[in-house]
Design an enzyme around this catalytic site. Structure first.
Site, PDB file in Angstrom:
ATOM      1  N   GLY A 118      -8.241   4.093  -6.367  1.00 57.79           N
ATOM      2  CA  GLY A 118      -8.734   5.281  -5.683  1.00 57.79           C
ATOM      3  C   GLY A 118      -7.616   6.211  -5.270  1.00 57.79           C
ATOM      4  O   GLY A 118      -6.721   5.806  -4.529  1.00 57.79           O
ATOM      5  N   VAL A 119      -7.655   7.433  -5.740  1.00 57.29           N
ATOM      6  CA  VAL A 119      -6.738   8.481  -5.289  1.00 57.29           C
ATOM      7  C   VAL A 119      -7.582   9.696  -4.915  1.00 57.29           C
ATOM      8  O   VAL A 119      -8.125  10.375  -5.780  1.00 57.29           O
ATOM      9  CB  VAL A 119      -5.703   8.856  -6.367  1.00 57.29           C
ATOM     10  N   GLY A 120      -7.747   9.903  -3.626  1.00 52.47           N
ATOM     11  CA  GLY A 120      -8.426  11.100  -3.146  1.00 52.47           C
ATOM     12  C   GLY A 120      -9.901  11.040  -2.851  1.00 52.47           C
ATOM     13  O   GLY A 120     -10.454  12.053  -2.427  1.00 52.47           O
ATOM     14  N   CYS A 156      -9.157  12.072   3.287  1.00 52.02           N
ATOM     15  CA  CYS A 156      -8.071  12.372   2.351  1.00 52.02           C
ATOM     16  C   CYS A 156      -8.190  13.785   1.789  1.00 52.02           C
ATOM     17  O   CYS A 156      -9.264  14.210   1.361  1.00 52.02           O
ATOM     18  CB  CYS A 156      -8.084  11.353   1.210  1.00 52.02           C
ATOM     19  N   ASP A 215       0.811  -1.215   0.000  1.00 52.46           N
ATOM     20  CA  ASP A 215       0.000   0.000   0.000  1.00 52.46           C
ATOM     21  C   ASP A 215       0.845   1.266   0.000  1.00 52.46           C
ATOM     22  O   ASP A 215       1.757   1.413   0.802  1.00 52.46           O
ATOM     23  CB  ASP A 215      -0.904  -0.013   1.240  1.00 52.46           C
ATOM     24  N   THR A 216       0.516   2.174  -0.914  1.00 54.16           N
ATOM     25  CA  THR A 216       1.059   3.528  -0.888  1.00 54.16           C
ATOM     26  C   THR A 216       0.078   4.425  -1.630  1.00 54.16           C
ATOM     27  O   THR A 216      -0.717   3.952  -2.448  1.00 54.16           O
ATOM     28  CB  THR A 216       2.462   3.594  -1.516  1.00 54.16           C
ATOM     29  N   ALA A 217       0.128   5.720  -1.327  1.00 56.34           N
ATOM     30  CA  ALA A 217      -0.849   6.643  -1.912  1.00 56.34           C
ATOM     31  C   ALA A 217      -0.757   6.681  -3.430  1.00 56.34           C
ATOM     32  O   ALA A 217      -1.774   6.716  -4.125  1.00 56.34           O
ATOM     33  CB  ALA A 217      -0.649   8.036  -1.331  1.00 56.34           C
TER      34      ALA A 217
END
EC number: 1.7.1.7
Length: 478
Positions: free
Chosen positions: A295-297, A302, A245-247
């Site tokens: 998913g980003v944001g 977040c 896991d990382t952003a």
């Protein structure tokens, strides 16, 4: 999945932008819908609890796995803590719940501090391993906080041997003063508790279990340090699934981390993310991931999109990434942005095999935080993002003070947020009932007997903000 004629979107969409068109259905009942997933995670409902410190702990892991979902433990936990949590969860019963326990000499203050750790509404008073009484909030009301629980505990309560049919337990509790049955082992010691609602749920949900019939649990690892060694340690600790896991998942360090873990051939499903594009999905699967986190944001905690402008509306991201994953025999999890059961259904319709939920579950009895009360005596729990200053401070506790201060300048998340505990749905199981009921109904409207059929048959339309608002029930007249 297809859009109505004339509804093909010209821009990216969120869950609020989309609606499902009902179609001809041969599915007679919501209970005829199979909600199990086919991505190798072993879930029997499409719910994964996100690896957030404010959400994912052992109480959450036990409860959710018993109902068919799975919890991902945060990457910040030491291996010893992961091992202890895995051992705890895998030792739990598949039907009866783990109770809150007190000794006769504990105080009323101790009881009040522990009662809200579970949704049962009662704690079991235990002496020499055997249950001798029950304590509820009502027992504690108006009593001196230094009084002993032996003096207020109820001695008249329902007991049953562990292994008793849940329907029989339900019947035993029908006229009981407290809706909690104390389940005992053959030697008379405490084995667990079961409520009437728990007895009903035991006949509806199928636990998510491993090959040995024990509850499942997952664990996360980051992309820094010796990722392979930590993944090996997590596997040896008993994790059933690994999440890298990382952003920003579409980067070289992530691809290297996936390859390092995949080369170990641990025999576990490997999840990696996060990404929001077909290219990112393909790269992660080709590197060795079997499931990609999308998913980003979109998450409630977040701030990435407001800080950086980076991200993508979640529904469209899931549609594109799921299509790319299918071409390579992989799957995607929709991570973040769900606030209603309809959002979960839409993520599954878009092609996700599971939906990750974080903040929504933070305001439950089973989340790790303490139950707090505001000035109006309304209950809540604190939540925070995993890239926030609060989370970064915990993650970098072993660094020098200079490095901690420098990293603390770069936060992308809310460090404290109050997640109200809904009195009508205070337990995570209440929310699982809420979510799965909605998803089952969606399937019946579409004519889908299972989740793959939901994605295959669903017809979608694009709506205005007014169209979305129209679907909200009104709490009062107009």
């Amino acid at each position: 999945m297809r859009f109505l004629d004339g509804h093909t979107p010209a821009y990216d969409l969120t869950y609020n932008d989309v609606f499902v068109v009902p179609g001809r259905s041969d599915v007679a009942s919501r209970f005829d819908v199979d909600l199990s997933t086919v991505d190798g995670s072993g879930t029997t409902i499409p719910v994964v609890v996100a690896n957030m410190t404010a959400v994912a702990g052992r109480r959450m892991a036990e409860t959710v796995a018993r109902r068919g979902g799975i919890v991902v433990l945060p990457q910040d936990l030491p291996i010893t803590a992961v091992s202890e949590t895995v051992d705890f969860v895998k030792s739990r019963d598949l039907v009866v719940d783990t109770p809150v326990t007190l000794s006769p000499e504990d105080s009323v203050s101790d009881a009040n501090a522990l009662l809200h750790k579970r949704a049962h509404g009662a704690a079991v008073v235990v002496f020499e391993g055997r249950p001798i009484g029950l304590v509820t909030e009502a027992n504690c009301a108006g009593v001196d906080r230094f009084a002993r629980v032996r003096d207020i505990a109820l001695s008249d309560f329902v007991t049953a041997p562990v292994g008793t049919d849940p329907r029989e337990v339900f019947d035993l509790l029908e006229h009981a003063p407290i809706d909690v049955a104390v389940m005992t082992a053959p030697d008379g010691t405490l084995a667990g508790v079961l409520t009437r609602t728990g007895a009903i749920r035991a006949g509806i949900y199928t636990p998510a279990v491993d090959a040995k019939g024990r509850l499942r649990i997952a664990a996360a690892v980051g992309i820094n340090g010796d990722v392979g060694a930590k993944a090996q340690a997590l596997a040896e600790a008993g994790a059933d699934l690994l999440v890298i896991d990382t952003a920003h998942g579409h980067q070289a360090k992530m691809l290297d981390a996936i390859k390092a873990v995949a080369s170990l051939d641990l025999g576990l499903p490997l999840v990696a993310g996060n990404v929001v594009s077909a290219e990112g999905t393909r790269d992660l699967i080709e590197a060795g991931a079997s499931i990609v986190k999308v998913g980003v944001g979109p998450g409630a905690m977040c701030t990435t999109r407001m800080m950086t402008g980076v991200g993508r509306p979640q529904f469209s991201a899931v549609v594109e990434c799921a299509a790319a994953a299918r071409q390579l025999g992989g799957h995607v999890w929709a991570d973040g942005g769900v606030r209603h059961p309809r959002d979960v259904a839409l993520a599954l319709a878009a092609g996700a095999s599971n939906v990750m939920i974080g903040s929504w579950f933070a305001g439950t009895y089973e989340s790790p935080g303490d139950l707090l009360f505001d000035r109006d005596d309304r209950p809540y729990k604190e939540s925070y993002g995993m890239a926030s200053k609060r989370a970064v401070a915990a993650r970098t506790a072993g660094d020098s003070s200079f490095d901690r201060a420098r990293k603390g300048l770069f936060e992308e998340g809310i460090s404290t947020s109050r997640m109200s505990l809904d009195p009508a749905r205070g337990g995570v199981e209440d929310l699982l009932d809420h979510i799965t009921s909605g998803v089952r109904s969606t399937c019946t409207y579409v004519g889908a007997a299972n989740l793959p059929e939901l994605h295959e048959k669903v017809v979608l339309g694009v709506q205005s903000a007014a169209g979305f608002a129209e679907g909200h029930p009104l709490p009062a007249g107009w």
